[in-house]
Write an enzyme that holds these catalytic residues in place. Structure first.
Site, PDB file in Angstrom:
ATOM      1  N   LYS A 181       0.968  -1.295   0.062  1.00  0.00           N
ATOM      2  CA  LYS A 181       0.088   0.024  -0.069  1.00  0.00           C
ATOM      3  C   LYS A 181       0.841   1.061  -0.032  1.00  0.00           C
ATOM      4  CE  LYS A 181      -3.923   2.271   2.582  1.00  0.00           C
ATOM      5  NZ  LYS A 181      -4.574   2.058   3.695  1.00  0.00           N
ATOM      6  N   LYS A 233      -2.112  -1.610  -3.548  1.00  0.00           N
ATOM      7  CA  LYS A 233      -2.918  -0.394  -3.704  1.00  0.00           C
ATOM      8  C   LYS A 233      -2.228   0.788  -3.508  1.00  0.00           C
ATOM      9  CE  LYS A 233      -6.461   2.058  -0.932  1.00  0.00           C
ATOM     10  NZ  LYS A 233      -7.084   2.191   0.658  1.00  0.00           N
TER      11      LYS A 233
END
Length: 311
Positions: A181, A233
């Site tokens: 992320k 992400k």
């Protein structure tokens, strides 16, 4: 001929719809920076889950927006807190039709907006945060979550959550680790969606956008700690990272088409600069082509309808 020889396909079952539920709402509230996306009331959340199940998508990912916040995110572990109530509502509404996933992070619940507990001098305390994450995992499992989504990017979070779930008899609850992320500019509209209280950024615990090989280390650590699924992400700006992870991961791989990616396409389409439907479909196809087994996208239900039309 194109359909016969297509090397990548998008199916409704590979799509996950993120949903926001806000405490105290009587009617859905539009999110200005994400046209077509709303903060749900409990009633409208149930309807949205039912619609998602009918569309045949794979799952929903729930985010809670509480009325009251504090330094440790107390509402995140309150059985009567907005997210835990929403999990129960969604699980009852969906039955076995789709997978109910829940965001396991403190950022929506803290009055400072960070993903963890802070030290007196304002730094995120990794180990103190793990204690809160373990309690949050139990609350979500007891509420009925099928999957807990660890989006906080704390070191050791996957092991802490997997251990506490197993010890409490929730070995059937899957752990989705947001393993790679990045500290991205594409999260902007999401902050409006969850009424974020953050002042500053999360660069001390989210990944540097310049780093590709580091993702392999983060993913390997989470898999070793017991992750059932790993995530990259954002998705579209990190397709190289996603392809790397998909090529080596021993567990399923998810990718999140985040709020900024959604907002850019919607804004360009609203101005007539691109073909909205084709751009949406191409964007999700690109994420699947890079190797994602499941795609979190705000277009999940609409896209499922288009796919059914084409089939």
């Amino acid at each position: 001929m194109r359909r016969l020889n297509a090397q990548t396909r998008v199916h409704p079952a590979s799509l996950v719809l993120p949903l926001f539920v806000k405490e105290g709402l009587r009617e859905p509230a539009p999110i200005r920076s994400m046209p077509g996306v709303v903060q749900h009331s409990r009633d409208s959340l149930r309807r949205a889950v039912a619609q998602a199940a009918e569309a045949g998508i794979g799952g929903v990912m729930l985010f809670g927006v509480p009325e009251h916040r504090d330094a440790v995110g107390s509402q995140a572990t309150d059985p009567h807190g907005v997210l835990n109530v929403a999990i129960t509502d969604a699980a009852r509404e969906a039955g076995d039709a789709l997978v109910v996933q829940a965001d396991l992070c403190l950022d929506e619940f803290t009055d400072h907006g960070h993903c963890g507990v802070l030290t007196p001098d304002g730094r995120v305390d990794n180990d103190a945060t793990l204690v809160r994450y373990a309690a949050m995992a139990l609350a979500q499992a007891q509420a009925g979550a099928h999957v807990v989504g660890l989006s906080g990017m704390m070191d050791g979070q996957t092991a802490a959550v997997r251990d506490v779930l197993d010890d409490d008899g929730h070995d059937d609850v899957a752990v989705l680790a947001y393993a790679a992320k990045y500290a991205s500019a594409f999260y902007g509209p999401f902050r409006e969606a969850v009424d974020s209280q953050l002042d500053g950024d999360r660069r001390t615990y989210q990944m540097d956008p310049a780093n590709r090989r580091e993702a392999a280390l983060e993913v390997a650590l989470d898999i070793a700690e017991g992750a059932d699924i790993v995530m990259v992400k954002p998705a579209m700006a990190y397709l190289d990272v996603l392809a790397d992870v998909a090529a080596t991961s021993t567990v399923p791989v998810a990718a999140y088409q985040v709020s900024g990616e959604y907002a850019m396409i919607e804004a360009a389409a609203a101005n007539g600069w691109i073909d909205r439907r084709r751009a949406v479909m191409e964007s999700v196809l690109s994420i699947r082509r890079a190797g994602a087994d499941q795609v979190l996208t705000y277009w999940a239900v609409e896209l499922a309808g288009w796919l059914q039309e084409e089939s």
